[in-house]
Write an enzyme that holds these catalytic residues in place. Structure first.
Site, PDB file in Angstrom:
ATOM      1  N   CYS A  35       0.814  -1.218   0.000  1.00  0.00           N
ATOM      2  CA  CYS A  35       0.000   0.000   0.000  1.00  0.00           C
ATOM      3  C   CYS A  35       0.851   1.273   0.000  1.00  0.00           C
ATOM      4  O   CYS A  35       0.327   2.354  -0.223  1.00  0.00           O
ATOM      5  CB  CYS A  35      -0.954   0.010   1.187  1.00  0.00           C
ATOM      6  SG  CYS A  35      -0.127   0.103   2.778  1.00  0.00           S
ATOM      7  N   CYS A 105      -3.334  -1.199   8.372  1.00  0.00           N
ATOM      8  CA  CYS A 105      -2.740   0.049   8.860  1.00  0.00           C
ATOM      9  C   CYS A 105      -2.516   0.000  10.363  1.00  0.00           C
ATOM     10  O   CYS A 105      -1.470   0.432  10.848  1.00  0.00           O
ATOM     11  CB  CYS A 105      -3.632   1.240   8.520  1.00  0.00           C
ATOM     12  SG  CYS A 105      -3.865   1.477   6.747  1.00  0.00           S
TER      13      CYS A 105
END
Length: 131
Positions: A35, A105
């Protein structure tokens, strides 16, 4: 599409504890090549192994910034052993949830904190070895 909680939006718009600690007790950078998120964490630890301060710099999406901000708030005041046990679920819970696609995340934020603690422990062991 899943929405972000108000807490996630607040931590993204007004992140806590951003910046750098000069001469930190521990420091680490972790990233996710998939990402593109990149986080550097700095910790200041006292003589009793209690985290006095945590700062971070994060390059990434809103969830990466929010999870970085939240984990710093959770970690300050804890011992390094307590902070090392903070999980991505803890971070997501304290943010009132994250979309499933953004859970990586919170994983990255807890990984960054743990890596900074590992760095602190390695420095401390070396210092004790040389004492």
């Amino acid at each position: 599409m899943e929405e972000y909680s108000d807490k996630v939006m607040d931590h993204f718009a007004h992140p806590r504890n951003t910046g750098v600690i000069e001469n930190p007790s521990g420091e680490a950078t972790v990233g996710n090549p998939t990402c593109g998120d990149l986080m550097t964490f700095y910790i200041d630890v006292d003589d009793n192994d209690v985290i006095r301060d945590v700062k971070f710099k994060t390059f990434g999406c809103g969830a990466a910034i929010a999870t970085s901000s939240m984990i710093t708030e959770i970690a300050v005041g804890k011992t390094v052993d307590e902070a090392y046990k903070i999980t991505r679920k803890d971070v997501a819970y304290d943010l009132d949830g994250l979309p499933k696609i953004k859970m990586h995340c919170s994983n990255l934020a807890s990984d960054a904190l743990r890596a900074a603690i590992d760095d602190y422990r390695a420095k401390k062991a070396k210092k004790e070895e040389n004492a």
